[in-house]
Write a protein that holds these residues in place. Structure first.
Motif, PDB file in Angstrom:
ATOM      1  N   MET A   6       0.833  -1.204   0.000  1.00 25.32           N
ATOM      2  CA  MET A   6       0.000   0.000   0.000  1.00 25.32           C
ATOM      3  C   MET A   6       0.869   1.256   0.000  1.00 25.32           C
ATOM      4  O   MET A   6       2.023   1.247   0.462  1.00 25.32           O
ATOM      5  CB  MET A   6      -0.910   0.011   1.215  1.00 25.32           C
ATOM      6  N   GLU A   7       0.290   2.335  -0.513  1.00 27.66           N
ATOM      7  CA  GLU A   7       0.910   3.648  -0.409  1.00 27.66           C
ATOM      8  C   GLU A   7      -0.184   4.664  -0.094  1.00 27.66           C
ATOM      9  O   GLU A   7      -1.374   4.408  -0.322  1.00 27.66           O
ATOM     10  CB  GLU A   7       1.618   4.036  -1.711  1.00 27.66           C
ATOM     11  N   LEU A   8       0.236   5.799   0.451  1.00 23.30           N
ATOM     12  CA  LEU A   8      -0.705   6.874   0.738  1.00 23.30           C
ATOM     13  C   LEU A   8      -0.652   7.869  -0.408  1.00 23.30           C
ATOM     14  O   LEU A   8       0.411   8.437  -0.697  1.00 23.30           O
ATOM     15  CB  LEU A   8      -0.352   7.559   2.062  1.00 23.30           C
ATOM     16  N   TYR A 279      -6.583  12.554   0.952  1.00 19.49           N
ATOM     17  CA  TYR A 279      -5.534  11.564   1.191  1.00 19.49           C
ATOM     18  C   TYR A 279      -6.189  10.193   1.355  1.00 19.49           C
ATOM     19  O   TYR A 279      -7.190  10.059   2.077  1.00 19.49           O
ATOM     20  CB  TYR A 279      -4.746  11.888   2.455  1.00 19.49           C
ATOM     21  N   GLY A 280      -5.615   9.195   0.692  1.00 15.21           N
ATOM     22  CA  GLY A 280      -6.181   7.854   0.812  1.00 15.21           C
ATOM     23  C   GLY A 280      -5.166   6.787   0.475  1.00 15.21           C
ATOM     24  O   GLY A 280      -4.223   7.018  -0.301  1.00 15.21           O
ATOM     25  N   PHE A 281      -5.356   5.615   1.058  1.00 18.38           N
ATOM     26  CA  PHE A 281      -4.479   4.481   0.771  1.00 18.38           C
ATOM     27  C   PHE A 281      -4.931   3.772  -0.497  1.00 18.38           C
ATOM     28  O   PHE A 281      -6.135   3.593  -0.725  1.00 18.38           O
ATOM     29  CB  PHE A 281      -4.480   3.490   1.941  1.00 18.38           C
ATOM     30  N   VAL A 282      -3.958   3.368  -1.311  1.00 23.19           N
ATOM     31  CA  VAL A 282      -4.242   2.619  -2.534  1.00 23.19           C
ATOM     32  C   VAL A 282      -3.207   1.504  -2.667  1.00 23.19           C
ATOM     33  O   VAL A 282      -2.046   1.674  -2.263  1.00 23.19           O
ATOM     34  CB  VAL A 282      -4.206   3.519  -3.787  1.00 23.19           C
ATOM     35  N   PRO A 283      -3.609   0.356  -3.232  1.00 23.13           N
ATOM     36  CA  PRO A 283      -2.599  -0.669  -3.551  1.00 23.13           C
ATOM     37  C   PRO A 283      -1.676  -0.149  -4.649  1.00 23.13           C
ATOM     38  O   PRO A 283      -2.124   0.466  -5.621  1.00 23.13           O
ATOM     39  CB  PRO A 283      -3.441  -1.849  -4.045  1.00 23.13           C
ATOM     40  N   VAL A 284      -0.396  -0.389  -4.493  1.00 23.25           N
ATOM     41  CA  VAL A 284       0.585   0.111  -5.470  1.00 23.25           C
ATOM     42  C   VAL A 284       0.289  -0.404  -6.874  1.00 23.25           C
ATOM     43  O   VAL A 284       0.448   0.320  -7.868  1.00 23.25           O
ATOM     44  CB  VAL A 284       2.010  -0.293  -5.032  1.00 23.25           C
ATOM     45  N   ARG A 285      -0.205  -1.625  -6.985  1.00 28.10           N
ATOM     46  CA  ARG A 285      -0.417  -2.224  -8.311  1.00 28.10           C
ATOM     47  C   ARG A 285      -1.539  -1.542  -9.096  1.00 28.10           C
ATOM     48  O   ARG A 285      -1.596  -1.676 -10.326  1.00 28.10           O
ATOM     49  CB  ARG A 285      -0.705  -3.719  -8.178  1.00 28.10           C
ATOM     50  N   VAL A 286      -2.446  -0.820  -8.426  1.00 27.43           N
ATOM     51  CA  VAL A 286      -3.544  -0.151  -9.151  1.00 27.43           C
ATOM     52  C   VAL A 286      -3.465   1.361  -9.043  1.00 27.43           C
ATOM     53  O   VAL A 286      -4.383   2.072  -9.466  1.00 27.43           O
ATOM     54  CB  VAL A 286      -4.924  -0.636  -8.632  1.00 27.43           C
ATOM     55  N   ALA A 287      -2.370   1.877  -8.475  1.00 30.20           N
ATOM     56  CA  ALA A 287      -2.250   3.328  -8.280  1.00 30.20           C
ATOM     57  C   ALA A 287      -2.346   4.082  -9.598  1.00 30.20           C
ATOM     58  O   ALA A 287      -2.999   5.131  -9.696  1.00 30.20           O
ATOM     59  CB  ALA A 287      -0.935   3.650  -7.569  1.00 30.20           C
ATOM     60  N   LYS A 288      -1.724   3.559 -10.651  1.00 28.15           N
ATOM     61  CA  LYS A 288      -1.760   4.239 -11.958  1.00 28.15           C
ATOM     62  C   LYS A 288      -3.188   4.314 -12.498  1.00 28.15           C
ATOM     63  O   LYS A 288      -3.590   5.335 -13.069  1.00 28.15           O
ATOM     64  CB  LYS A 288      -0.851   3.516 -12.954  1.00 28.15           C
ATOM     65  N   ASP A 289      -3.947   3.236 -12.335  1.00 36.35           N
ATOM     66  CA  ASP A 289      -5.332   3.234 -12.825  1.00 36.35           C
ATOM     67  C   ASP A 289      -6.180   4.245 -12.065  1.00 36.35           C
ATOM     68  O   ASP A 289      -7.040   4.919 -12.663  1.00 36.35           O
ATOM     69  CB  ASP A 289      -5.925   1.827 -12.665  1.00 36.35           C
ATOM     70  N   ILE A 290      -5.963   4.365 -10.776  1.00 39.94           N
ATOM     71  CA  ILE A 290      -6.722   5.328  -9.976  1.00 39.94           C
ATOM     72  C   ILE A 290      -6.372   6.757 -10.381  1.00 39.94           C
ATOM     73  O   ILE A 290      -7.252   7.616 -10.520  1.00 39.94           O
ATOM     74  CB  ILE A 290      -6.459   5.086  -8.476  1.00 39.94           C
ATOM     75  N   ASP A 303       2.910  10.526  -4.152  1.00 41.29           N
ATOM     76  CA  ASP A 303       2.938   9.188  -3.566  1.00 41.29           C
ATOM     77  C   ASP A 303       3.750   9.220  -2.275  1.00 41.29           C
ATOM     78  O   ASP A 303       4.927   9.601  -2.280  1.00 41.29           O
ATOM     79  CB  ASP A 303       3.568   8.191  -4.548  1.00 41.29           C
ATOM     80  N   LEU A 304       3.100   8.803  -1.188  1.00 40.98           N
ATOM     81  CA  LEU A 304       3.736   8.831   0.122  1.00 40.98           C
ATOM     82  C   LEU A 304       3.827   7.421   0.692  1.00 40.98           C
ATOM     83  O   LEU A 304       2.993   6.564   0.374  1.00 40.98           O
ATOM     84  CB  LEU A 304       2.937   9.715   1.079  1.00 40.98           C
ATOM     85  N   PRO A 305       4.819   7.156   1.573  1.00 40.74           N
ATOM     86  CA  PRO A 305       4.889   5.836   2.216  1.00 40.74           C
ATOM     87  C   PRO A 305       3.630   5.564   3.052  1.00 40.74           C
ATOM     88  O   PRO A 305       3.045   6.493   3.620  1.00 40.74           O
ATOM     89  CB  PRO A 305       6.137   5.950   3.113  1.00 40.74           C
TER      90      PRO A 305
END
Length: 508
Positions: A6-8, A279-290, A303-305
């Motif tokens: 996950m990333e923030l 601000y919200g958490f997203v899975p790294v694998r779908v961050a680009k799609d979001i 993109d934050l830790p």
């Protein structure tokens, strides 16, 4: 399977796009927005947003109005945010005013009808007595009360039998006992208090009721029917209002429902005066799609830790990417975001193999599947379904039903006689399997190589646990007589190694 990394995600955008961004946020899967109150650190001129309650209040009013006019809103589709709140407020007030006019009339008729129906029940009961209504009303030295009490309280009147009260049961329905009580005028206040204590509700007998009982009942029935006709007329007027405004009300319902839901997302908005941010958490694998879904609103991303706001109790959700049949076992594996490995798949395979190979039975499988279907809305129900299928498949291999009916020879070699030892072995295997899975998980999460090897939670702990399990299995499942010296040596050696590890830790 793995735990999602996950990333923030910090999304900053122009204020003019607020509604559009919130609408997109509502539709975005795998975005886990965080409350703005947790993000804002008492910084001057940085604010949080408060949802506008007007939309929710208007929606509640509209739901009540729809109930009164019998407007079906179940098939209403999602609405739009592009409407003027003031126009909807005025339109709703106008329709509500029109409805209230006939609703008040209807409620008045319903109340009067209820009073007449209660009075009819009283007269119906009096028909079976020798009392005369006119004589009861005109009695000079006695006071009479007609009414009803809850059925559950009728027996309480037995405690007052010594009082100067004449009580007459005039009949009852599902909830109430219709009655008449009489007493002297001097005692009426005390007796009234007694009956009030048991929930007595006085029923007024209309003034036109007098003379022959049958004539009075007939007159009451005519009044009741007249009330029914008036109520039907009021309902017809309400339905006419509904038909005249149906399209308008349904659109209003759809838009207000959507707007009220969008308003709820304002709690995630940070107001930096010149711009808004979410601000919200997203899975790294779908961050680009979001990010792509929001790109038309000129959103700026950072993109934050995932643990950057950990001190403010902003913790990333734990997401796992498991097969549908294994997902219910997440309740047992209890994976946390801080874990480096997801043991759900191993746990699922362990349980499935135990239920298939050690508890395999067609009858048990069918029972578990039916139980799982009954509990299908719960995670435990889905897990029971998977285990039921596993047991059923095992039953097909063994050819057994309810462990007593042998349908055909087993596909694989197995002891002919059923024994409770199978259940004991299955439980032991589950315990040992879970123990090993837990230890492997702890070793994988541990950073120190010394702890991985010499800790009770590490390799040493696994060896000690398996040694104990082996001796328990030999004692329960066989008649072998073995020396306990090797077990004692393993346990003592494990404890010594653990003390050595602690000594090394202190030196470091």
């Amino acid at each position: 399977m793995a735990i999602e990394e996950m990333e923030l995600l910090d999304m900053t955008f122009d204020k003019k796009y607020l509604k559009e961004v919130l609408c997109q946020l509502k539709e975005t899967k795998y975005f886990y927005p965080q409350p703005a109150t947790k993000i804002v650190n008492n910084v001057k001129d940085v604010f949080t947003m408060t949802p506008d309650e007007d939309y929710k209040n208007m929606l509640d009013e509209l739901k009540e109005l729809a109930e009164h006019v019998k407007l079906d809103t179940s098939s209403v589709k999602e609405g739009s945010i592009h409407f003027a709140k003031e126009d909807y407020r005025k339109a709703l007030d106008d329709v509500t005013k029109e409805v209230k006019q006939y609703l008040d009339i209807k409620e008045e008729f319903v109340t009067e009808r209820g009073q007449n129906q209660a009075a009819y029940e009283i007269l119906e009961g009096l028909s079976n007595t020798e009392l005369n209504m006119d004589e009861v009303k005109e009695c000079e030295y006695m006071e009479a009360r007609f009414g009803r009490i809850p059925r559950r309280n009728k027996d309480k009147l037995d405690y007052y039998r010594g009082q100067s009260i004449m009580f007459l049961d005039l009949g009852e329905d599902a909830k109430s006992v219709y009655c008449l009580y009489m007493t002297t005028k001097a005692a009426i206040l005390k007796v009234d208090n007694i009956f009030q204590s048991v929930g007595f509700e006085e029923i007024e007998i209309p003034d036109f009721v007098h003379g022959r009982m049958e004539d009075a009942k007939k007159e009451l029935l005519e009044e009741i029917e007249s009330m029914n006709a008036s109520i039907r007329k009021a309902d017809s007027r309400l339905e006419g209002i509904r038909d005249a405004h149906e399209e308008e009300l349904l659109k209003m319902f759809a838009d207000l429902t959507f707007a009220a839901r969008i308003e709820e997302f304002k709690v995630f908005v940070v107001d930096y005066q010149s711009k808004y941010a979410i601000y919200g958490f997203v899975p790294v694998r779908v961050a680009k799609d979001i990010k792509k879904a929001f790109e038309k609103y000129n959103v700026e991303y950072q993109d934050l830790p995932a643990d950057i706001y950990g001190d403010q109790q902003i913790i990333a959700p734990t997401l796992t990417n498991n097969y549908p049949w294994a997902k219910p076992f997440e309740a047992i594996s209890k994976v946390k975001q801080s874990d480096h490995v997801d043991t759900t798949l191993a746990t699922a395979v362990l349980f499935i193999l135990v239920f298939a190979l050690m508890l395999g039975d067609i009858g048990l499988g069918v029972v578990l599947v039916l139980l799982g279907l009954l509990m299908r809305k719960k995670t435990s129900g889905k897990m029971i379904n998977v285990l039921g299928i596993a047991s059923f498949v095992g039953g097909l291999i063994y050819g057994d039903a309810f462990y007593s009916i042998h349908l055909y020879p087993s596909v694989i070699p197995v002891a002919d006689a059923f024994s409770y030892q199978r259940f004991i072995n299955a439980i032991l295997l589950l315990i040992v399997g879970q123990f090993c899975i837990g230890k492997v998980k702890a070793i994988y999460n541990e950073q120190s190589m010394i702890n991985k090897v010499f800790s009770i939670k590490g390799v040493v702990g696994i060896v000690m646990g398996l040694a104990v399990a082996a001796y328990v299995a030999i004692a329960v499942d066989t008649t072998w007589h073995v020396s306990y010296l090797p077990l004692v040596v393993v346990l003592v050696l494990g404890i010594v190694l653990n003390f050595i590890k602690k000594a090394l830790d202190k030196k470091q």
